[in-house]
Design an enzyme around this catalytic site. Sequence first.
Site, short mmCIF file in Angstrom:
data_model
loop_
_atom_site.label_atom_id
_atom_site.label_comp_id
_atom_site.label_asym_id
_atom_site.label_seq_id
_atom_site.Cartn_x
_atom_site.Cartn_y
_atom_site.Cartn_z
N GLY A 40 0.00 -1.50 -4.38
CA GLY A 40 -0.07 -0.87 -3.29
C GLY A 40 0.74 -1.74 -2.07
O GLY A 40 0.43 -2.95 -2.16
N GLY A 42 1.36 -1.02 1.46
CA GLY A 42 1.30 -0.83 2.77
C GLY A 42 0.80 -1.90 3.50
O GLY A 42 1.45 -3.08 2.84
N LEU A 43 0.12 -1.79 4.62
CA LEU A 43 0.02 -2.99 5.37
C LEU A 43 -0.82 -4.11 4.63
O LEU A 43 -0.50 -5.42 4.42
CB LEU A 43 -0.46 -2.60 6.66
CG LEU A 43 0.28 -2.01 7.79
CD1 LEU A 43 -0.39 -1.84 9.15
CD2 LEU A 43 1.41 -3.17 8.13
N GLY A 45 -1.27 -4.45 1.26
CA GLY A 45 -0.73 -4.99 0.04
C GLY A 45 0.64 -5.79 0.22
O GLY A 45 1.07 -6.82 -0.42
N SER A 284 -3.12 10.40 18.61
CA SER A 284 -3.73 9.04 18.51
C SER A 284 -4.80 8.74 19.45
O SER A 284 -4.88 9.60 20.72
CB SER A 284 -2.55 7.99 19.03
OG SER A 284 -3.51 6.98 19.48
N ARG A 331 -15.41 7.43 17.70
CA ARG A 331 -14.96 8.54 17.16
C ARG A 331 -16.04 9.56 16.37
O ARG A 331 -15.92 10.70 16.41
CB ARG A 331 -14.01 8.34 15.90
CG ARG A 331 -12.88 7.45 16.38
CD ARG A 331 -12.00 7.07 15.47
NE ARG A 331 -10.90 6.32 15.95
CZ ARG A 331 -9.82 6.02 15.37
NH1 ARG A 331 -9.71 5.87 14.02
NH2 ARG A 331 -8.75 5.41 16.10
N GLU A 426 -8.04 -0.37 3.27
CA GLU A 426 -8.69 0.86 3.32
C GLU A 426 -9.44 0.87 1.74
O GLU A 426 -10.23 1.72 1.88
CB GLU A 426 -8.02 2.12 3.80
CG GLU A 426 -8.76 3.05 4.31
CD GLU A 426 -8.04 4.21 4.89
OE1 GLU A 426 -6.85 4.20 5.16
OE2 GLU A 426 -8.65 5.39 4.74
#
Length: 638
Positions: A40, A42-43, A45, A284, A331, A426
């Site tokens: 991974g 992404g941010l 990894g 967003s 949320r 995540e």
Amino acid sequence: MILDGKAPTGPIETSWDRHRFDMKLVNPANKRKFKILVVGTGLAGGAAAATLGELGYNVEAFCYQDSPRRAHSIAAQGGINAAKNYPSDGDSIYRLFYDTVKGGDFRAREADVWRLAQVSNNIIDQCVAQGVPFARDYAGYLDNRSFGGAQVSRTFYARGQTGQQLLLGAYSALSRQIKNKTVKMFARREMLDLVVVDGVAKGITCRNLITGEIESYWGDAVILATGGFVNVFYLSTNAMGCSATAIWKATKKGAYMANPCYTQIHPTCIPQHGDKQSKLTLMSESLRNDGRVWVPKRAEDCGKHPNQIAEEDRDYYLERKYPSFGNLAPRDIASRAAKEQCDDGRGVGDTKRGVYLDFQAAIDRVGQPLIQQRYGNLFDMYEKITDENGYERPMRIYPAPHYSMGGLWVDYHCMSNIPGLFVLGEANFSVHGANRLGASALMQGLADGYFVIPYTIAQYMASITPGQIKEDHPEFKKSAEEVKGQIDKMLSIKGKKTVGELHRELGSVMWEDVGMARSDASLKHALQRIPEIRDEFWNNVNVTGTAGELNQQLENAGRLADFLEFAEMMTKDALHREESCGGHFRTEHQTEDGEAMRDDENFCYAAAWEFKGVDNEPELHKEPLKFENVKLAVRSYK
Ligand SMILES: Cc1cc2nc3c(=O)[nH]c(=O)nc-3n(C[C@H](O)[C@H](O)[C@H](O)COP(=O)(O)OP(=O)(O)OC[C@H]3O[C@@H](n4cnc5c(N)ncnc54)[C@H](O)[C@@H]3O)c2cc1C
């Protein structure tokens, strides 16, 4: 079994600094002897691979896209939190820590959350140094805005493209290491198994998505940073490729899956339109800084053009119900409130599954150009999808699956219960508890990758001998054969249903029965339906093409096969947790005014499940949670 999260004891304010000092180091010459696999990029990894490469380890990094530049992190819009207190509005590391523990409904480990809040400030410094173009205020300082669950402005942003800009920063750092040959990048590889030798993680098995070849890679440690699993609902805000595959394969090799029932339903997505849709689009949460949420007071007004509904006929229900936080309620609370209005017959749009997000008051206050400057690309995106102009009439929004707070169980070192297997971003269960506040996932991914794993992995490396197990070990061959066996089986079924059809069926069960609200009956219904769909998959799926070519049907079939097993564990977790907390809302456990009702006496723990075979009950292990700094209290945003 009672699990130990290995969090340091003593005063929380110094916990990470003391622990960092106590951990072992690996000297620079020895780092070169170790090989680390990072799955991974992404941010989480990407940051980890770049930092570990810079430190001198040999890193091999993997992703299924054609470039790390395309990881799902790129989609993040709103921003990233840090406790810099630039606006002087009362923020501090302690307040960020407090808001996150409370926001997560007291189901996260305090020490991990403290560390996250502390290193949040380093993230901003590092990203600015990398050239991330954060928005700036009139004086040239970095600008901040607010997100749900906080009464301060601590969210750093780059228009509505924060994830993309942060990823470009991490990608540049990673590219530098690739050029320096400390990181070897393997794009278009999908990890399909974890190789465990004598109970220790020692490698991975991948499919080369272009040639179809099954490849083995050894490492002294394996890091999974493979993102979230909410595509188990089929429709979600996640990229189409996001799956549970990597973490589920690790679960099948003995890693514990923690709190899989905690999924976040995000309140501000563009409502679903028709049954053929394969993805939902997020607007967003930052829009709730200036947008006001409302529905008509009377059901008979719902068909009217919104601009023709008089002010006194509108119900600004978030402002009414939660006067202190208003439109910036967290949320889970905002999502449930929207569902309540729609269930009450006051939803808007064709499907009546929508509420308004209205910018008129903000435009009257600060003018359209400023609103355009703050959120212009989001308004453009909304118009392209709905053909409606959000400046001229309120946008329509509805909650949708967005984020997974659950994931593989890890201790304070981000190490799973399998020695040598680390999990970041995540993909782990870590810091968010039962609900993630906005702008804290980017913070977590980068904290884990840039500022936590470089320290904690050294402690592990210092305890092992490098390069002891390589690809010639029989476990690699066994793993590759199992992977090939599963692929051949899927291709040989030649049934009548497509992977997409079966995924939609699973998604509909998960959304209806395990979605925004769950009950004993709905969860039991899901537990009956999931094995039926799984059975149909293995007897009636039609996967076209072959194994030795680029075959997206085959990729999707493998991901669905894993979702079909994972979904059952997720549902069992939701059924066992007889309380409501954060994103886990059991209709049997609510207060008189419809708020989530926690049961701290019986459920103040992280639930970590051990897989025992597809048709067997998983075993529950508990990590009790202690709240010594933020007092366990009813979570109120009123
Ligand atoms: C639309 C949207 C907007 C968002 N906005 C925000 C925001 O404003 N602020 C915020 O804090 N958070 C936001 N989030 C959440 C945040 O973007 C994610 O939680 C975060 O980016 C995840 O980062 P990650 O590195 O853990 O995983 P990802 O970025 O998903 O990266 C996963 C990586 O793993 C690889 N991978 C996965 N499985 C395999 C496999 N089996 N084999 C090989 N490689 C694999 C992928 O190729 C990829 O490189 C948003 C999310 C969405 C969907």
